[in-house]
Design a protein around this motif. Structure first.
Motif, PDB file in Angstrom:
ATOM      1  N   LEU A  35       0.821  -1.210   0.000  1.00 26.41           N
ATOM      2  CA  LEU A  35       0.000   0.000   0.000  1.00 26.41           C
ATOM      3  C   LEU A  35       0.857   1.262   0.000  1.00 26.41           C
ATOM      4  O   LEU A  35       0.381   2.338  -0.366  1.00 26.41           O
ATOM      5  N   LEU A  36       2.113   1.142   0.416  1.00 24.56           N
ATOM      6  CA  LEU A  36       3.005   2.299   0.507  1.00 24.56           C
ATOM      7  C   LEU A  36       4.027   2.327  -0.632  1.00 24.56           C
ATOM      8  O   LEU A  36       4.955   3.132  -0.601  1.00 24.56           O
ATOM      9  N   ARG A  37       3.837   1.486  -1.609  1.00 21.33           N
ATOM     10  CA  ARG A  37       4.804   1.375  -2.707  1.00 21.33           C
ATOM     11  C   ARG A  37       4.270   2.022  -3.975  1.00 21.33           C
ATOM     12  O   ARG A  37       3.168   1.707  -4.418  1.00 21.33           O
ATOM     13  N   GLU A  38       5.063   2.922  -4.551  1.00 19.56           N
ATOM     14  CA  GLU A  38       4.743   3.477  -5.859  1.00 19.56           C
ATOM     15  C   GLU A  38       5.057   2.461  -6.948  1.00 19.56           C
ATOM     16  O   GLU A  38       5.846   1.533  -6.744  1.00 19.56           O
ATOM     17  N   ASP A  39       4.497   2.685  -8.133  1.00 23.76           N
ATOM     18  CA  ASP A  39       4.757   1.770  -9.245  1.00 23.76           C
ATOM     19  C   ASP A  39       6.235   1.714  -9.606  1.00 23.76           C
ATOM     20  O   ASP A  39       6.733   0.686 -10.066  1.00 23.76           O
ATOM     21  N   THR A  40       6.935   2.833  -9.432  1.00 23.93           N
ATOM     22  CA  THR A  40       8.358   2.891  -9.792  1.00 23.93           C
ATOM     23  C   THR A  40       9.275   2.417  -8.669  1.00 23.93           C
ATOM     24  O   THR A  40      10.491   2.336  -8.861  1.00 23.93           O
ATOM     25  N   ALA A 150       1.891   7.976   7.322  1.00 28.88           N
ATOM     26  CA  ALA A 150       0.638   7.444   6.805  1.00 28.88           C
ATOM     27  C   ALA A 150      -0.524   7.976   7.634  1.00 28.88           C
ATOM     28  O   ALA A 150      -0.526   7.852   8.865  1.00 28.88           O
ATOM     29  N   VAL A 151      -1.501   8.578   6.970  1.00 26.05           N
ATOM     30  CA  VAL A 151      -2.618   9.215   7.669  1.00 26.05           C
ATOM     31  C   VAL A 151      -3.946   8.778   7.057  1.00 26.05           C
ATOM     32  O   VAL A 151      -4.001   8.317   5.910  1.00 26.05           O
ATOM     33  N   ASP A 152      -5.006   8.934   7.842  1.00 26.65           N
ATOM     34  CA  ASP A 152      -6.340   8.666   7.302  1.00 26.65           C
ATOM     35  C   ASP A 152      -6.870   9.879   6.548  1.00 26.65           C
ATOM     36  O   ASP A 152      -7.537   9.761   5.521  1.00 26.65           O
ATOM     37  N   GLU A 153      -6.562  11.057   7.053  1.00 30.09           N
ATOM     38  CA  GLU A 153      -6.919  12.314   6.398  1.00 30.09           C
ATOM     39  C   GLU A 153      -5.760  13.281   6.600  1.00 30.09           C
ATOM     40  O   GLU A 153      -5.187  13.359   7.688  1.00 30.09           O
ATOM     41  N   ALA A 154      -5.419  14.017   5.560  1.00 30.09           N
ATOM     42  CA  ALA A 154      -4.298  14.952   5.642  1.00 30.09           C
ATOM     43  C   ALA A 154      -4.809  16.384   5.634  1.00 30.09           C
ATOM     44  O   ALA A 154      -5.318  16.854   4.609  1.00 30.09           O
ATOM     45  N   ASP A 172      14.182  11.683   1.739  1.00 30.47           N
ATOM     46  CA  ASP A 172      13.147  10.880   1.087  1.00 30.47           C
ATOM     47  C   ASP A 172      11.983  10.755   2.062  1.00 30.47           C
ATOM     48  O   ASP A 172      11.884   9.813   2.842  1.00 30.47           O
ATOM     49  N   ILE A 173      11.096  11.740   2.038  1.00 28.36           N
ATOM     50  CA  ILE A 173       9.935  11.748   2.924  1.00 28.36           C
ATOM     51  C   ILE A 173       8.665  11.733   2.082  1.00 28.36           C
ATOM     52  O   ILE A 173       8.596  12.368   1.034  1.00 28.36           O
ATOM     53  N   ARG A 174       7.685  11.001   2.554  1.00 27.73           N
ATOM     54  CA  ARG A 174       6.445  10.849   1.802  1.00 27.73           C
ATOM     55  C   ARG A 174       5.239  10.954   2.727  1.00 27.73           C
ATOM     56  O   ARG A 174       5.292  10.513   3.875  1.00 27.73           O
ATOM     57  N   LEU A 175       4.182  11.540   2.202  1.00 24.87           N
ATOM     58  CA  LEU A 175       2.918  11.645   2.929  1.00 24.87           C
ATOM     59  C   LEU A 175       1.879  10.842   2.155  1.00 24.87           C
ATOM     60  O   LEU A 175       1.604  11.121   0.988  1.00 24.87           O
ATOM     61  N   VAL A 176       1.342   9.812   2.805  1.00 23.99           N
ATOM     62  CA  VAL A 176       0.382   8.928   2.156  1.00 23.99           C
ATOM     63  C   VAL A 176      -0.938   8.951   2.926  1.00 23.99           C
ATOM     64  O   VAL A 176      -0.959   8.762   4.140  1.00 23.99           O
ATOM     65  N   GLN A 177      -1.996   9.199   2.202  1.00 25.64           N
ATOM     66  CA  GLN A 177      -3.341   9.185   2.782  1.00 25.64           C
ATOM     67  C   GLN A 177      -4.024   7.874   2.402  1.00 25.64           C
ATOM     68  O   GLN A 177      -3.992   7.461   1.237  1.00 25.64           O
ATOM     69  N   LEU A 178      -4.633   7.216   3.381  1.00 24.00           N
ATOM     70  CA  LEU A 178      -5.270   5.924   3.134  1.00 24.00           C
ATOM     71  C   LEU A 178      -6.724   5.969   3.593  1.00 24.00           C
ATOM     72  O   LEU A 178      -7.008   5.984   4.794  1.00 24.00           O
ATOM     73  N   HIS A 179      -7.634   6.027   2.632  1.00 24.19           N
ATOM     74  CA  HIS A 179      -9.058   6.025   2.947  1.00 24.19           C
ATOM     75  C   HIS A 179      -9.562   4.594   3.081  1.00 24.19           C
ATOM     76  O   HIS A 179      -9.164   3.703   2.321  1.00 24.19           O
ATOM     77  N   LYS A 180     -10.445   4.406   4.016  1.00 26.15           N
ATOM     78  CA  LYS A 180     -11.034   3.091   4.276  1.00 26.15           C
ATOM     79  C   LYS A 180     -12.503   3.127   3.871  1.00 26.15           C
ATOM     80  O   LYS A 180     -13.251   4.022   4.277  1.00 26.15           O
ATOM     81  N   TYR A 181     -12.908   2.148   3.053  1.00 26.58           N
ATOM     82  CA  TYR A 181     -14.293   2.074   2.586  1.00 26.58           C
ATOM     83  C   TYR A 181     -14.916   0.748   3.008  1.00 26.58           C
ATOM     84  O   TYR A 181     -14.256  -0.298   2.996  1.00 26.58           O
ATOM     85  N   LEU A 182     -16.197   0.817   3.359  1.00 33.54           N
ATOM     86  CA  LEU A 182     -16.956  -0.376   3.727  1.00 33.54           C
ATOM     87  C   LEU A 182     -17.926  -0.702   2.602  1.00 33.54           C
ATOM     88  O   LEU A 182     -18.744   0.134   2.212  1.00 33.54           O
ATOM     89  N   VAL A 190      -9.206  -0.506   1.102  1.00 32.42           N
ATOM     90  CA  VAL A 190      -8.294   0.562   1.515  1.00 32.42           C
ATOM     91  C   VAL A 190      -7.658   1.139   0.259  1.00 32.42           C
ATOM     92  O   VAL A 190      -7.055   0.420  -0.535  1.00 32.42           O
ATOM     93  N   VAL A 191      -7.804   2.456   0.092  1.00 33.78           N
ATOM     94  CA  VAL A 191      -7.320   3.134  -1.110  1.00 33.78           C
ATOM     95  C   VAL A 191      -6.207   4.113  -0.722  1.00 33.78           C
ATOM     96  O   VAL A 191      -6.461   5.115  -0.045  1.00 33.78           O
ATOM     97  N   PRO A 192      -4.958   3.843  -1.134  1.00 27.51           N
ATOM     98  CA  PRO A 192      -3.848   4.759  -0.814  1.00 27.51           C
ATOM     99  C   PRO A 192      -3.750   5.894  -1.826  1.00 27.51           C
ATOM    100  O   PRO A 192      -4.073   5.725  -3.004  1.00 27.51           O
ATOM    101  N   ASN A 193      -3.285   7.031  -1.354  1.00 27.21           N
ATOM    102  CA  ASN A 193      -3.073   8.189  -2.221  1.00 27.21           C
ATOM    103  C   ASN A 193      -1.793   8.881  -1.777  1.00 27.21           C
ATOM    104  O   ASN A 193      -1.732   9.430  -0.675  1.00 27.21           O
ATOM    105  N   LEU A 194      -0.765   8.835  -2.620  1.00 26.82           N
ATOM    106  CA  LEU A 194       0.501   9.487  -2.299  1.00 26.82           C
ATOM    107  C   LEU A 194       0.344  10.988  -2.545  1.00 26.82           C
ATOM    108  O   LEU A 194       0.299  11.441  -3.678  1.00 26.82           O
ATOM    109  N   LEU A 195       0.264  11.753  -1.468  1.00 26.99           N
ATOM    110  CA  LEU A 195       0.011  13.187  -1.575  1.00 26.99           C
ATOM    111  C   LEU A 195       1.278  13.988  -1.828  1.00 26.99           C
ATOM    112  O   LEU A 195       1.261  14.974  -2.567  1.00 26.99           O
ATOM    113  N   VAL A 196       2.368  13.598  -1.184  1.00 25.21           N
ATOM    114  CA  VAL A 196       3.642  14.311  -1.344  1.00 25.21           C
ATOM    115  C   VAL A 196       4.760  13.290  -1.417  1.00 25.21           C
ATOM    116  O   VAL A 196       4.829  12.363  -0.606  1.00 25.21           O
ATOM    117  N   LYS A 197       5.626  13.455  -2.393  1.00 24.03           N
ATOM    118  CA  LYS A 197       6.802  12.609  -2.515  1.00 24.03           C
ATOM    119  C   LYS A 197       8.012  13.498  -2.751  1.00 24.03           C
ATOM    120  O   LYS A 197       7.871  14.668  -3.113  1.00 24.03           O
TER     121      LYS A 197
END
Length: 251
Positions: A35-40, A150-154, A172-182, A190-197
């Motif tokens: 969930l914390l890994r970019e494609d690259t 890693a945060v639920d809301e940024a 090398d610092i990253r901010l990742v937001q992870l929304h949880k859906y039911l 769980v949907v990750p979104n890399l906000l800052v890289k």
């Protein structure tokens, strides 16, 4: 309006829900580091949760397939100190990790967990355990560590802090937001979104194992203090000048 999950037969609305606590999000990431890994990015694995470092606990210690240590700190938006403490924690973890040896990091990861994780990478790849362990030590000495928050809301203020640090440093610092859906089926998405890289460093890719063997062998015999790594990037020309002329593939 909620987002939807759609297939040929069914449309399922997704309803965002909150994490029960930080431990829930931490456990999810420890079990699913992808969930914390970019494609690259190269693959990464969890080493240990709740690692004691200088009187405080790092939420998750991970390592990637190049041997680079990764510190993961989990924060929920309801945490009132999320902005006030975060910068200090980023700098502290980067400093603490860069002052450790591989043996010391393996020890504080409750003895053997780091070695076990590097062994797992070695089994799956072409790089040997010994080379990965040496590479991990080199990353530590060079301060080449990744810090992920890693945060639920940024909050917007937190994003601005990370954008500033990304522009003004080579960390090398990253901010990742992870929304949880039911889902109505009761399943969790769980949907990750890399906000800052990081903006000032290049993606680290796996090095040809044969070439890495040359680098590591030279480090063993190089004069003390000889700079293999400069400015957080390896200067291969110091080791093998001809390699920069297109002869790497012949090693």
């Amino acid at each position: 309006m909620p987002p939807i999950l759609k297939n040929s037969d069914l449309t399922i609305p997704l309803y965002q829900v909150r994490y029960d606590d930080e431990d829930e999000l931490q456990a999810t990431l420890a079990q699913h580091p992808e969930l914390l890994r970019e494609d690259t990015d190269v693959p990464l694995r969890t080493v240990r949760r709740e690692v004691s470092m200088e009187g405080q606990y790092l939420d998750i210690l991970m390592v990637d397939a190049t041997g680079m240590p990764i510190a993961v700190e989990v924060k929920l938006a309801k945490n009132a100190d999320i902005r006030r403490k975060i910068v200090g924690q980023i700098l502290e973890y980067a400093s603490l990790l860069s002052n450790l040896t591989v043996d010391e990091l393996d020890s504080i990861a409750r003895g053997g967990a780091l070695n076990e994780t590097l062994h797992a990478f070695a089994v799956e790849g072409e790089t040997t355990f010994e080379d990965l362990r040496k590479a991990c030590g080199t990353h530590l000495r060079a301060g080449q560590v990744r810090i992920i928050i890693a945060v639920d809301e940024a909050p917007e203020g937190l994003i601005q802090i990370f954008e500033f640090l990304s522009r003004r440093s080579d960390l090398d610092i990253r901010l990742v937001q992870l929304h949880k859906y039911l889902l109505k089926t009761g399943e969790i998405l769980v949907v990750p979104n890399l906000l800052v890289k990081p903006e000032n460093i290049r993606s680290r890719k796996l090095i040809d194992p044969r070439f890495m063997q040359v680098i590591l062998a030279y480090q063993d015999i190089a004069p003390e203090g000889f700079p293999i790594w400069e400015d957080d990037e390896p200067d291969w020309r110091l080791v093998c000048p001809l390699c920069m002329e297109g002869t790497v593939g012949s090693l």
